[in-house]
Design a protein around this motif. Structure first.
Motif, PDB file in Angstrom:
ATOM      1  N   GLU A  22      36.664  46.023  41.985  1.00 54.96           N
ATOM      2  CA  GLU A  22      36.868  45.161  40.815  1.00 54.96           C
ATOM      3  C   GLU A  22      38.188  45.475  40.105  1.00 54.96           C
ATOM      4  O   GLU A  22      38.866  44.568  39.627  1.00 54.96           O
ATOM      5  N   GLU A  23      38.538  46.763  40.022  1.00 59.05           N
ATOM      6  CA  GLU A  23      39.819  47.134  39.406  1.00 59.05           C
ATOM      7  C   GLU A  23      40.988  46.579  40.209  1.00 59.05           C
ATOM      8  O   GLU A  23      41.967  46.092  39.644  1.00 59.05           O
ATOM      9  N   GLN A  26      41.121  42.747  39.669  1.00 58.18           N
ATOM     10  CA  GLN A  26      41.587  42.413  38.321  1.00 58.18           C
ATOM     11  C   GLN A  26      43.087  42.611  38.191  1.00 58.18           C
ATOM     12  O   GLN A  26      43.794  41.777  37.620  1.00 58.18           O
ATOM     13  N   GLU A  27      43.598  43.720  38.739  1.00 58.39           N
ATOM     14  CA  GLU A  27      45.043  43.953  38.641  1.00 58.39           C
ATOM     15  C   GLU A  27      45.828  42.948  39.483  1.00 58.39           C
ATOM     16  O   GLU A  27      46.902  42.498  39.066  1.00 58.39           O
ATOM     17  N   SER A  29      44.922  39.878  40.078  1.00 58.20           N
ATOM     18  CA  SER A  29      44.868  38.644  39.297  1.00 58.20           C
ATOM     19  C   SER A  29      45.857  38.680  38.132  1.00 58.20           C
ATOM     20  O   SER A  29      46.575  37.701  37.888  1.00 58.20           O
ATOM     21  N   ASP A  30      45.918  39.808  37.430  1.00 59.39           N
ATOM     22  CA  ASP A  30      46.842  39.933  36.295  1.00 59.39           C
ATOM     23  C   ASP A  30      48.294  39.818  36.750  1.00 59.39           C
ATOM     24  O   ASP A  30      49.105  39.123  36.124  1.00 59.39           O
ATOM     25  N   THR A  53      40.901  33.840  41.149  1.00 55.49           N
ATOM     26  CA  THR A  53      39.545  34.256  40.794  1.00 55.49           C
ATOM     27  C   THR A  53      38.484  33.226  41.160  1.00 55.49           C
ATOM     28  O   THR A  53      37.303  33.490  40.970  1.00 55.49           O
ATOM     29  N   ARG A  58      38.702  34.082  45.945  1.00 47.82           N
ATOM     30  CA  ARG A  58      38.228  35.456  45.748  1.00 47.82           C
ATOM     31  C   ARG A  58      37.754  36.059  47.072  1.00 47.82           C
ATOM     32  O   ARG A  58      37.957  37.240  47.337  1.00 47.82           O
TER      33      ARG A  58
END
Length: 184
Positions: A22-23, A26-27, A29-30, A53, A58
């Motif tokens: 998940e980390e 998320q990174e 995606s950011d 996402t 995904r």
């Protein structure tokens, strides 16, 4: 008979690195969102970069993360002889197949010498960064093949991979230097 000093026997060290999926997602995606906002590209390409996402995208990124994490295992091979242990599996139903989503990757490492906690944290951060940079580069190459922005991320991924490889072979003990006069 001359008796020498006792040479300390180096202690082997075992460590585990845990990297959460998940980390990573998320990174990724950011970073893609920031890249989409900062580039002067069309709205369609901007949406393509930001839509990582969504369910179908995904799945693609998750497969890419899995492939790269097992590639990291090859980078760490001399020290990671045990397979990566996926912590938890949950089944996700895709179009025609069942994909397994890993919550976290645990990499067991065996070092011949002791390592500091800081060097292990740095190794974990570099592995994390390598996977993120490589995913961003591959996604940008798929979404915007005409734009050369993905090559910058690919170069960053290669530099980070080199840092991971060289951090594994750093000498762990300081070498003793003998200073002799120049006339010997």
């Amino acid at each position: 008979m001359r008796v020498g000093r006792a040479v300390p026997i180096p202690k082997p060290m075992q460590s585990r690195i845990k990297i959460y999926t998940e980390e990573l997602l998320q990174e990724i995606s950011d970073r893609l969102t920031v890249s989409a906002e900062s580039n002067s590209i069309g709205d369609i390409q901007r949406d393509t970069l930001r839509d990582i996402t969504e369910d179908g995208n995904r799945d693609i990124i998750t497969r890419l993360v899995h492939r790269l994490m097992f590639g990291v295992y090859d980078l760490l091979f001399p020290f990671a002889k045990e397979p990566i242990e996926p912590q938890k599996f949950t089944e996700l139903r895709g179009r025609d197949n069942i994909q397994r989503d890993v919550e976290a990757f645990i990499i067991s490492l065996d070092f011949p010498f002791e390592r500091s906690e800081i060097s292990l944290k740095q190794l974990k951060e570099n592995v994390h960064s390598y996977v993120v940079y490589k995913c961003v580069a591959e996604w940008m190459a798929l979404a915007m093949p005409d734009n050369s922005q993905w090559q910058i991320w690919e170069q960053k991924a290669n530099e980070t991979r080199d840092i991971v490889v060289t951090s594994l072979v750093k000498p762990m003990r300081p070498k003793r230097l003998k200073v002799k006069p120049h006339y010997y």
